[in-house]
Design a protein around this motif. Sequence first.
Motif, short mmCIF file in Angstrom:
data_model
loop_
_atom_site.label_atom_id
_atom_site.label_comp_id
_atom_site.label_asym_id
_atom_site.label_seq_id
_atom_site.Cartn_x
_atom_site.Cartn_y
_atom_site.Cartn_z
N GLU A 18 -38.99 6.12 -7.14
CA GLU A 18 -39.73 6.90 -5.99
C GLU A 18 -41.10 7.57 -6.49
OE1 GLU A 18 -36.79 8.03 -2.37
OE2 GLU A 18 -36.51 9.25 -4.49
N ILE A 19 -40.81 8.47 -7.54
CA ILE A 19 -42.13 9.14 -8.35
C ILE A 19 -43.11 7.88 -8.65
CG2 ILE A 19 -42.94 10.35 -10.04
CD1 ILE A 19 -40.09 11.81 -9.72
N ASN A 20 -42.66 6.73 -9.27
CA ASN A 20 -43.55 5.73 -9.56
C ASN A 20 -44.00 4.69 -8.64
OD1 ASN A 20 -44.01 6.24 -12.55
ND2 ASN A 20 -41.81 6.53 -12.56
N ALA A 21 -43.50 4.92 -7.12
CA ALA A 21 -44.00 4.05 -6.40
C ALA A 21 -45.54 3.84 -6.18
CB ALA A 21 -43.46 4.46 -4.98
N PRO A 22 -45.98 2.71 -5.90
CA PRO A 22 -47.54 2.44 -5.75
C PRO A 22 -48.27 3.26 -4.73
CG PRO A 22 -46.36 0.40 -5.62
CD PRO A 22 -45.26 1.55 -5.65
N GLY A 23 -49.28 4.26 -5.70
CA GLY A 23 -49.86 5.00 -4.83
C GLY A 23 -49.19 6.34 -4.44
N HIS A 24 -48.19 6.75 -4.68
CA HIS A 24 -47.41 7.90 -4.57
C HIS A 24 -47.86 9.06 -5.18
CE1 HIS A 24 -43.87 10.51 -4.06
NE2 HIS A 24 -44.14 10.96 -5.12
N TYR A 25 -48.53 8.94 -6.60
CA TYR A 25 -49.22 10.25 -6.99
C TYR A 25 -50.30 10.75 -6.05
CZ TYR A 25 -47.45 8.49 -11.47
OH TYR A 25 -46.73 8.14 -12.58
N TYR A 26 -50.90 9.91 -5.37
CA TYR A 26 -52.29 10.39 -4.76
C TYR A 26 -52.20 10.45 -3.33
CZ TYR A 26 -53.63 8.61 -9.52
OH TYR A 26 -53.65 8.31 -10.57
N LYS A 27 -51.63 9.54 -2.47
CA LYS A 27 -51.42 9.80 -1.02
C LYS A 27 -50.22 9.23 -0.59
CE LYS A 27 -55.10 8.98 1.28
NZ LYS A 27 -56.21 8.31 2.15
N LEU A 28 -49.33 9.85 0.16
CA LEU A 28 -48.21 9.64 0.88
C LEU A 28 -48.56 8.79 2.35
CD1 LEU A 28 -45.64 12.38 0.38
CD2 LEU A 28 -46.18 10.40 -0.97
N TYR A 29 -47.85 8.00 2.89
CA TYR A 29 -47.97 7.46 4.11
C TYR A 29 -46.63 7.48 5.08
CZ TYR A 29 -51.97 5.06 1.83
OH TYR A 29 -52.91 4.83 1.38
N ASP A 30 -46.84 7.56 6.26
CA ASP A 30 -45.72 7.75 7.29
C ASP A 30 -44.93 9.31 6.98
OD1 ASP A 30 -46.14 5.36 8.61
OD2 ASP A 30 -45.07 4.30 7.02
N PHE A 31 -45.76 10.25 6.45
CA PHE A 31 -44.94 11.51 6.01
C PHE A 31 -44.70 11.98 7.20
CE2 PHE A 31 -49.71 11.54 5.64
CZ PHE A 31 -50.29 12.51 6.57
N GLU A 32 -45.45 12.10 8.39
CA GLU A 32 -45.08 12.84 9.60
C GLU A 32 -43.70 12.34 10.27
OE1 GLU A 32 -48.26 11.98 12.31
OE2 GLU A 32 -49.62 13.63 11.40
N LYS A 33 -43.08 11.12 9.64
CA LYS A 33 -41.86 10.86 10.38
C LYS A 33 -40.58 11.25 9.07
CE LYS A 33 -44.18 6.85 12.26
NZ LYS A 33 -44.33 5.34 12.33
N ASP A 34 -41.09 11.95 8.08
CA ASP A 34 -40.01 12.03 7.12
C ASP A 34 -39.52 13.54 7.10
OD1 ASP A 34 -38.39 12.03 4.87
OD2 ASP A 34 -39.73 11.14 3.54
N PRO A 35 -38.22 13.73 7.45
CA PRO A 35 -37.82 15.24 7.60
C PRO A 35 -37.68 15.80 6.45
CG PRO A 35 -36.08 13.64 8.46
CD PRO A 35 -37.38 12.96 8.13
N SER A 36 -37.43 14.76 5.41
CA SER A 36 -37.11 15.38 3.90
C SER A 36 -38.29 16.16 3.01
CB SER A 36 -36.53 14.23 3.02
OG SER A 36 -37.39 13.17 2.81
#
Length: 420
Positions: A361-379
């Motif tokens: 998860e940490i090394n997922a593409p783009g994870h360092y720089y920007k998250l997507y769909d973050f408004e839907k993630d309660p975690s």
Amino acid sequence: MKHTGLYTFSLALLVLAGCSREERLFENKVFIAADSFKNEVRVAVDEDIKTMERSISVAVAQPEDRDIEVSFVEKPEYLETYRQAFYDEEAELLPAANYDLGDLKALIRKGAVKSDPVSFSFTNLGKENLDYTKSYVLPVSIVCDALPVLERSKTMYFVIKKASLVNVVADMNTNMAWPEWGSFEQVKNLRKFTMEALINFHAFNNKSKIHTIMGIEDCFLIRVGDVTIPTNQIQVAAAYRDEEGNSIYRKDVTSAALQLKTDRWYHLAVTFDEGQIKVYLDGKEKASGSVNPIANRPNPDVEGGLEAVRFDAVNMMVPHSDESDGKPRCFWIGYSYDKDRSLDGMITEARVWNKVLTEEEINAPGHYYKLYDFEKDPSLLAYWKFNEGTGKNVKDYSMYGNDLTGDHDFVWYPVSLPQE
């Protein structure tokens, strides 16, 4: 006496003549009030941005006894000037469909030296309308009938181009920020969590030899340096306060592999799993260790006479305060214990999760720089992008909205991450 009077009168004439020549030499002129005459409009096409605005002001060197009106006109003939001045030979003119100057004017009011900001609107910016493998330029000049215009400060070049994933960051040196958790029980007694951020240090020479990234002093703190390790080495410091025995038990996780260089961006992720800690730099695990138990204290009522002190949860839901007069330590970014432990560097994309992120998860593409769909993630408990570019408030982009407040306005720096 007569000669002296004649001399004084002649000297006054010379002074007046000199003033007249100086006034003619330093004629009042209108100019664009800006540190740079290249204004970049970075369009986040991945977020489907369609419209953006940019503001500029105009000014005069000396106030006038009347209102001064200033108009703006497009100057397509200045494209070649821009190409040569900014070494961008492939730049193209912004199509007329993407802006409308209309009858845009700025007003410098009587007695003032600067106008209110004037907004330029850019529209139809979707990738279906513009080719973002290119950059587009809109040269705009000021025109004034009441006063002459300062030639070298009369034109602004608006440059429309694709945004990087991160385009602005906050400098934390001598500053600090905090959330007001209130009754946000999602951060109470967390048994599993991850903290992460992008960081870039200017120096490692604080008086205290410690630079704070985030967390709670004498509880769970991510910092750089200590009296027992190099000042550029990341350390996760855990502590448990035994109220009954009036003791504090401490343990830390660190490694020489966590030593940082200045002027370099790092993605830092720290995971906590009921006392098991892992530290990742740029997606690679560099240190791990356990702080559970954090100590063994004497207890004659248990077998062996020693009792394990558990450290398997962290309570971040502490009311914010200045921590004076015995108030409990609370969560900060860029601060712990005192101001000598400030983070002498920049930060962006700071996050807190209520789960242990995996290495994948940490090394997922783009994870360092920007998250997507973050408004839907309660975690995702907090997501501070630090992308405001002005002021001292930092929005929490998670679904919970626990914004940060800085001690004072941040110094904001434009960046391009990842590097283009």
